[in-house]
Design an enzyme around this catalytic site. Structure first.
Site, mmCIF file in Angstrom:
data_model
loop_
_atom_site.group_PDB
_atom_site.id
_atom_site.type_symbol
_atom_site.label_atom_id
_atom_site.label_comp_id
_atom_site.label_asym_id
_atom_site.label_seq_id
_atom_site.Cartn_x
_atom_site.Cartn_y
_atom_site.Cartn_z
ATOM 1 N N GLY A 57 42.243 41.581 55.968
ATOM 2 C CA GLY A 57 42.318 40.588 57.038
ATOM 3 C C GLY A 57 43.106 39.360 56.616
ATOM 4 N N CYS A 297 32.930 34.076 52.517
ATOM 5 C CA CYS A 297 34.182 34.024 51.758
ATOM 6 C C CYS A 297 34.289 32.735 50.949
ATOM 7 C CB CYS A 297 35.373 34.128 52.690
ATOM 8 S SG CYS A 297 35.287 35.543 53.765
HETATM 9 N N1 PLP Z 1 38.942 36.722 59.123
HETATM 10 C C1 PLP Z 1 37.619 36.653 59.268
HETATM 11 C C2 PLP Z 1 37.060 36.147 60.570
HETATM 12 C C3 PLP Z 1 36.754 37.029 58.241
HETATM 13 O O1 PLP Z 1 35.435 36.956 58.405
HETATM 14 C C4 PLP Z 1 37.328 37.492 57.015
HETATM 15 C C5 PLP Z 1 36.477 37.851 55.870
HETATM 16 O O2 PLP Z 1 35.332 37.558 55.798
HETATM 17 C C6 PLP Z 1 38.730 37.570 56.923
HETATM 18 C C7 PLP Z 1 39.498 37.167 57.984
HETATM 19 C C8 PLP Z 1 39.390 38.051 55.671
HETATM 20 O O3 PLP Z 1 39.397 39.454 55.601
HETATM 21 P P1 PLP Z 1 39.582 40.198 54.179
HETATM 22 O O4 PLP Z 1 38.306 39.992 53.426
HETATM 23 O O5 PLP Z 1 39.819 41.640 54.543
HETATM 24 O O6 PLP Z 1 40.753 39.596 53.517
#
Ligand code: PLP
Length: 357
Positions: A57, A297
């Site tokens: 993402g 995150c």
């Molecule tokens: N966007 C949202 C809303 C998320 O919750 C996250 C991860 O928690 C991401 C983007 C990032 O995705 P990735 O962990 O695959 O890089």
């Protein structure tokens, strides 16, 4: 990750060659990648050629924000860091106290050459579903394209990226029971697009690099399972509502964020006044319940959630907020374990002074 996902990945990892090789071994990889593309496209509601596989993402969001070389970007203040930081110097749309982005500023941007608006489909901390269809309509009046981060919405609400009219949408495999390190940027409406990772013709020249066949295969199987599990969201929503109802009964000064607007069924974000988020996370961890303080995150940080701050929640209240996410495997026993741990912690700590007074 579910068993069928892990099994399909293990099988794909044992294949010889790679998806860009023209020999027979390579063609087997190619076939697996294209099958997965079809599954991810079906989940997103687009044609397979609209799916660009990425490393997750985060990369999809960075690609979306940079691929069009936008001069002026409008984003919301509740976006994931990968949008906030990739967008750089952009105009930030306000968010109301329920966690819904207010897009009225868009109409005032006429003539200001805004070329891209980025607002997520559902927020990762509160689960609040955003008015992306209305934003697309408003943006089209000022000639701007819209990107939506659909990472949290995928697999929880039906997606129709083409019908929504967005130019781009981001997905991540590990949010739908797939592997970490794989995602996709979905191209909805026509949009001038330049690859950001260059050095190969993979992904129709939109993202160079040898394809991660095993990861992509896992994403495809997870997307297929997620489609069949959408109905299960009603049961998960009832479990979440029961948890919130019982929490409210036991902790009278509890605040639940976004509970009066449409939210993802699996998410609950609430604050227990006087009990710092880290204390709650540790007490729940000891009870075998894994929850996040603010956004997972960025949970290494002790700063209160930027999402709650954008909603106008005070720093003191935001520092007492945790996020609980329920999945298909969760049962009422898990909810009871969480309730016992949290209510027990609150009793031991005593009521918050403001409530006691
Ligand atoms: N966007 C949202 C809303 C998320 O919750 C996250 C991860 O928690 C991401 C983007 C990032 O995705 P990735 O962990 O695959 O890089």
């Amino acid at each position: 990750m579910s068993e069928p996902v892990a099994n399909a990945m293990a099988e794909a990892m044992r294949l010889t060659g790679n998806a860009s090789s023209v020999h027979g071994f390579g063609r087997v990889h190619r076939q697996r990648v294209e099958e997965a593309r079809e599954e991810v496209a079906a989940l997103a509601g687009v044609k397979p050629e609209r799916v660009v596989f990425t490393s997750g993402g985060t990369e999809a969001n960075n690609l979306a924000l940079k691929a069009g070389g936008q001069q002026r970007t409008l984003i919301s203040g509740i976006e994931h860091d990968s949008v906030l930081q990739a967008a750089g110097n952009s105009v930030v749309l306000p968010t109301n106290p329920d966690g819904v982005v207010d897009w009225s500023l868009l109409a005032e941007s006429e003539g200001l050459e805004t070329t891209l608006v980025s607002v997520m489909l559902a927020n990762n901390e509160t689960g609040v579903i955003q008015p992306v269809a209305e934003i697309v309509e408003s943006a089209s009046r000022i000639g701007a394209a819209v990107h939506t981060d659909a990472v949290q919405a995928a697999g929880r609400i039906p997606l129709d990226i083409s019908g929504l009219g967005v130019a781009m949408a981001s997905l991540s495999a590990h949010k739908i029971g797939g592997p970490q390190g794989v995602g996709a940027l979905i191209l909805g409406a026509e949009f001038p697009f330049t690859a950001q990772i260059k050095g190969g013709g993979q992904e129709r020249g939109r993202r160079a690099g040898t394809e991660n066949t095993a990861g992509i295969v896992g994403f495809g199987v997870a997307a297929q399972i997620a489609q069949t599990r959408l109905d299960d969201m009603n049961r998960i929503g009832r479990l979440r509502d029961e948890m919130e109802m019982r929490l409210r009964r036991e902790i009278q000064d509890l605040s639940i964020f976004g509970d009066s607007v449409p939210r993802l069924a699996n998410t609950s974000c609430f604050a227990v006044p006087g009990l710092r988020a880290e204390t709650q996370v540790m007490a729940l961890d000891l009870a075998g319940v894994a929850v996040s303080a603010g956004s997972a995150c960025s949970s290494g940080k002790v700063t209160p959630s930027h999402v709650l701050r954008a909603m106008g929640v005070s720093e003191a209240q935001a520092s007492c907020a945790i996020r609980v996410s329920l999945g298909p495997e969760n049962t009422v026993t898990d909810v009871e374990r969480l309730l016992a741990a949290l209510v027990g912690l609150r009793r031991r700590s005593g009521p918050h002074p403001a409530t006691a007074a």
